[in-house]
Design a protein around this motif. Sequence first.
Motif, PDB file in Angstrom:
ATOM      1  N   VAL A   1       6.938  -4.305  -5.397  1.00  0.00           N
ATOM      2  CA  VAL A   1       5.500  -4.557  -5.230  1.00  0.00           C
ATOM      3  C   VAL A   1       5.105  -5.805  -6.017  1.00  0.00           C
ATOM      4  O   VAL A   1       4.330  -6.646  -5.530  1.00  0.00           O
ATOM      5  N   ILE A   2       5.624  -5.949  -7.214  1.00  0.00           N
ATOM      6  CA  ILE A   2       5.322  -7.139  -8.018  1.00  0.00           C
ATOM      7  C   ILE A   2       5.697  -8.394  -7.246  1.00  0.00           C
ATOM      8  O   ILE A   2       4.915  -9.348  -7.167  1.00  0.00           O
ATOM      9  N   ASP A   3       6.879  -8.403  -6.649  1.00  0.00           N
ATOM     10  CA  ASP A   3       7.312  -9.556  -5.849  1.00  0.00           C
ATOM     11  C   ASP A   3       6.350  -9.830  -4.702  1.00  0.00           C
ATOM     12  O   ASP A   3       5.958 -10.973  -4.464  1.00  0.00           O
ATOM     13  N   ARG A   4       6.004  -8.785  -3.965  1.00  0.00           N
ATOM     14  CA  ARG A   4       5.114  -8.968  -2.806  1.00  0.00           C
ATOM     15  C   ARG A   4       3.765  -9.555  -3.227  1.00  0.00           C
ATOM     16  O   ARG A   4       3.216 -10.408  -2.537  1.00  0.00           O
ATOM     17  N   MET A   5       3.248  -9.087  -4.342  1.00  0.00           N
ATOM     18  CA  MET A   5       1.936  -9.554  -4.792  1.00  0.00           C
ATOM     19  C   MET A   5       2.001 -10.959  -5.406  1.00  0.00           C
ATOM     20  O   MET A   5       1.110 -11.761  -5.205  1.00  0.00           O
ATOM     21  N   VAL A   6       3.059 -11.258  -6.148  1.00  0.00           N
ATOM     22  CA  VAL A   6       3.153 -12.553  -6.829  1.00  0.00           C
ATOM     23  C   VAL A   6       3.662 -13.650  -5.892  1.00  0.00           C
ATOM     24  O   VAL A   6       3.129 -14.762  -5.881  1.00  0.00           O
TER      25      VAL A   6
ATOM     26  N   GLY B   1       0.819  -1.221   0.000  1.00  0.00           N
ATOM     27  CA  GLY B   1       0.000   0.000   0.000  1.00  0.00           C
ATOM     28  C   GLY B   1       0.843   1.258   0.000  1.00  0.00           C
ATOM     29  O   GLY B   1       0.573   2.203  -0.752  1.00  0.00           O
ATOM     30  N   ILE B   2       1.883   1.267   0.833  1.00  0.00           N
ATOM     31  CA  ILE B   2       2.783   2.431   0.873  1.00  0.00           C
ATOM     32  C   ILE B   2       3.446   2.630  -0.486  1.00  0.00           C
ATOM     33  O   ILE B   2       3.516   3.753  -0.996  1.00  0.00           O
ATOM     34  N   ALA B   3       3.935   1.544  -1.077  1.00  0.00           N
ATOM     35  CA  ALA B   3       4.625   1.650  -2.370  1.00  0.00           C
ATOM     36  C   ALA B   3       3.682   2.123  -3.468  1.00  0.00           C
ATOM     37  O   ALA B   3       4.067   2.938  -4.313  1.00  0.00           O
ATOM     38  N   LEU B   4       2.446   1.632  -3.472  1.00  0.00           N
ATOM     39  CA  LEU B   4       1.500   2.062  -4.505  1.00  0.00           C
ATOM     40  C   LEU B   4       1.105   3.523  -4.318  1.00  0.00           C
ATOM     41  O   LEU B   4       1.009   4.271  -5.308  1.00  0.00           O
TER      42      LEU B   4
END
Length: 167
Positions: free
Chosen positions: A117-122, A80-83
């Motif tokens: 963020v991609i890593d965290r989500m995937v 959330g912070i990164a987005l």
Amino acid sequence: MATKKIFPTKSSASLTPWLCIAALVILIDQLTKITIAKTFQLGEEKVITTFFNLVLAYNKGAAFSFLSDSGGWQRYFFTGIALAAAVFIIYLLKKHSGQRMFSWALALILGGAIGNVIDRMVYGHVIDFLDFHWPGLGHFPAFNVADSAICIGAGLFILDELRRVNR
């Protein structure tokens, strides 16, 4: 009769190179992480020099594994912070696209933030693999291309501010 502009304005057109730099950071970051993840087992290390190794490490926290053992909520918090930061950075890039060093800094930070963020989500964690160490001093926490882009961007941001203050 008013006509609509069908071509982008100068400010939106000048945003494109900065978004391309961020996209290049994301691409390089993701390609290197995929390569390491497919080549190494978790914790596996390959010595490259006397001060540098490649290693597959997972980071569920933030920088230096901050909050990595916090039960999982931090994944969504840091995402959330990164987005939110990415949206703000795009706004700043659009507004200040003519300021080259400032925009370079923001583009690098944007690309790095989205790469992680991609890593965290995937995967549910960030893949780290660059391991620097010095004999007698130990290992620096492992990091990745996205982290490097964020640090370089932060350095450029500081340099840009120092130059601005000195004018």
